[in-house]
Design an enzyme around this catalytic site. Sequence first.
Site, PDB file in Angstrom:
ATOM      1  N   ASP A  18     -12.846   7.760   2.408  1.00 24.60           N
ATOM      2  CA  ASP A  18     -13.282   8.063   1.050  1.00 24.60           C
ATOM      3  C   ASP A  18     -12.536   9.300   0.566  1.00 24.60           C
ATOM      4  OD1 ASP A  18     -14.646   8.329  -1.277  1.00 24.60           O
ATOM      5  OD2 ASP A  18     -16.638   8.141  -0.374  1.00 24.60           O
ATOM      6  N   MET A  19     -11.752   9.153  -0.459  1.00 19.86           N
ATOM      7  CA  MET A  19     -11.032  10.303  -0.987  1.00 19.86           C
ATOM      8  C   MET A  19     -12.021  11.281  -1.623  1.00 19.86           C
ATOM      9  SD  MET A  19      -8.185   9.236  -0.033  1.00 19.86           S
ATOM     10  CE  MET A  19      -7.210  10.625  -0.577  1.00 19.86           C
ATOM     11  N   TYR A  23      -9.922  11.958  -8.508  1.00 23.11           N
ATOM     12  CA  TYR A  23      -9.202  12.244  -9.747  1.00 23.11           C
ATOM     13  C   TYR A  23      -8.860  13.730  -9.858  1.00 23.11           C
ATOM     14  CZ  TYR A  23     -10.585   7.578 -11.437  1.00 23.11           C
ATOM     15  OH  TYR A  23     -10.770   6.229 -11.597  1.00 23.11           O
ATOM     16  N   GLU A 121     -11.265   4.243  -2.140  1.00 23.24           N
ATOM     17  CA  GLU A 121     -11.990   3.982  -0.904  1.00 23.24           C
ATOM     18  C   GLU A 121     -11.331   2.828  -0.145  1.00 23.24           C
ATOM     19  OE1 GLU A 121     -16.486   3.799  -1.029  1.00 23.24           O
ATOM     20  OE2 GLU A 121     -15.961   3.949  -3.143  1.00 23.24           O
TER      21      GLU A 121
END
Length: 719
Positions: A18-19, A23, A121
């Site tokens: 999961d980043m 943004y 993700e």
Amino acid sequence: MPVARPETSDSRVIAHVDMDCFYVQVEQRKNPELRGLPTAVVQYNSWQGGGLIAVSYEARKYGVKRSMRGAESKQVCPQIQLVQVPVARGKADLNSYRNAGSEVVSILSGKGRCERASIDEVYLDLTDAAETMLAEAPPEILEAIEEEALKSHVLGLDNEEGSEAKENVRKWLCKTNADRRDKLLACGALIVAELRLLVLKETEFTCSAGIAHNKMLAKLASGMNKPAQQTVVPLSSVKGLLESLPIKKMKQLGGKLGSSLQTDLGVNTVGDLLQFSEEKLQQRYGINTGTWLWNIARGISGEEVEGRLLPKSHGSGKTFPGPQALKTISSVQHWLNELCEDLSERLQLDLDENKRIAHTLVLHANAYKASDSDSQKKFPSKSCPLRYGAAKIQEDALNLFQAALREYLGLFTAKIQGSQNNQWGITSLSVSASKIVPIPSGTASIMKYFHGHQPSSSTKQSQDNFIEESAPPPPSGNENYLELNVDKPQIELPCEETTIKYAVPSLHQLEDKNNLLNDQNPCSSLKNQAQDEFMRESLPLPTSGSEHFSGVNESQLMKNSCGEDPSVKLAMPGFRRLEQKRKTVKNKGTSSILRFFKNQDPSSAPKKLEHVENTEDAKTLLSVGPQSRSDSSLDHNQSELPKAGPFEEPGTSSAPSSSQYEQRRGVWSFNTDEIDPSVIDELPPEIQQEVRAWLRPHKRQNVAKRGSSIADYFLPTSL
DNA sequence: ACGGATGAAACC
DNA sequence: TGGTTTCAT
């Protein structure tokens, strides 16, 4: 014949990546001065400072949350840096984030099967890689465990007083007498740590991850320690974890279903679910949901990680809240044109880079209607076959809209009032393209494999089905589609059975996508029924019938159809290019994520990663195993990464002899029921996935009871 | 009548 | 099917 034994989910190694506030990270990479500062990404600055769609962790400390207004966030965090989402064609443009997400996917897909779950993700099935590591280089023999792996959080690992947390983790990772499944997870943790480091070095993005035995638990874990950390869920921790976990924290239970569980069944934690029989849950929530609930209460989730690196659909939409609602057809047309241009551009890129074609165009809208009895009626969605080229998409979208509007207004007469607002307003518009399938590639191998197989029976009915499906009825009340269907020549293929159909392209036809898109030869390119449909729709219109809009520009159409605009290609790097870039980057494998940032001067220009000192990089550890990483990458994700093959590398393939040509362009058909499943294993690896996709069993209908087949579900194991 | 734009999937 | 609804970020 060997009986297929359903593998217990417990021995898989699944990761969810999961980043972190993705943004924001993309914007911070673009403008490094923002690094370390409380930052948020906001769209539409015009009203109340716009709405936040991503918030950095620094800003979250101040209580800034997503969905806050820009102005609102300034109140709780006056120093917050607000970055606006790029705007193109009058709407938010998320392409830079999509591209950044693709960068990450292309790195993560290098190890094991990879599923792009969203723009930021990813799920990974690392079972094979972990097995290999366990067999060849288990953690216990490694003298130096990766620093990043030592910082893992291991659920249920009691932190003994007086000893360092990392020491505990090291002991757990290297424990020699551990359950084999725990050892696999340990290997998974090492692999994921390396992957996260690799992502950081190549993209400058941090991410968090969960490592567990199934998707559900991995997803749960990845959110437990953010940002830039990873969490392992050993088998022994599952029961305790779920026992006290609020039901709404579970994926899919954050909405109405979760509320119903609380209100109707008094279930407040996942553990509370355990007291309900499966039958009870099925009775209340249906067969599928009931079983699913019963399973997740026990930490069971058999969902496979799908090898899919690309989105299944593309959409472009915009809202027109309150006073901005669109009240004239021409304003609707204007915005539809913008949205369709955007969509068309992305479709063209998908075609160019991934060799995929979308088959269905869908229009969604929301509307209000003042004063009517049924003023709360929903604005209906409409769909039609998708024709490539911006002008055609625009034309079709407007027709869909008009058909929907007529239905919405309850009008069944031919005309809609040109510009008079009859109390209606459009508050949102969106166009999307779905049913995206790869252009036949590797089809020849399939054909070759099945060559000689003859359909054993002929069914007239299926033939009728095929013909009918080739000419779908027009959207109700839409004259244009009537016209299309009447005027256009029907393509009839001499097939007997129609479960799967192939019209195999010749090489020279596939070399040029102009041919692909505009070819008038019914026997050329494109596989299966839907693609024949696509081709039919792509044929030039005989004469008029589509001249509703004078704005249709033929050269524009050609440009879009042919996708020869080089600037567009540069805008969105394909996976192949990314793959190449990745291979050129060398980094040290020992620096931790924290060290990476510590050494980074926030005020300096973005560090060029290629300039980082070269050593044997993290890949060394990753590429344990007999096969090279590129091999495994292609094997696992073949269907998504168009591999260079005879159809895609025309330069390297010689023209087929005429006999081969005839053989290849012939139309084939066979019934999937007649394919012996055991034979698939003998197919070339790169074909297997495609074939399996055709044969994949569907989800149970709400009729069959669980237990009708033991292969239907995973039995609970030692949880 | 602002939680926007965009996806995936279940449901019917 | 296609169209609707839910869910997630």
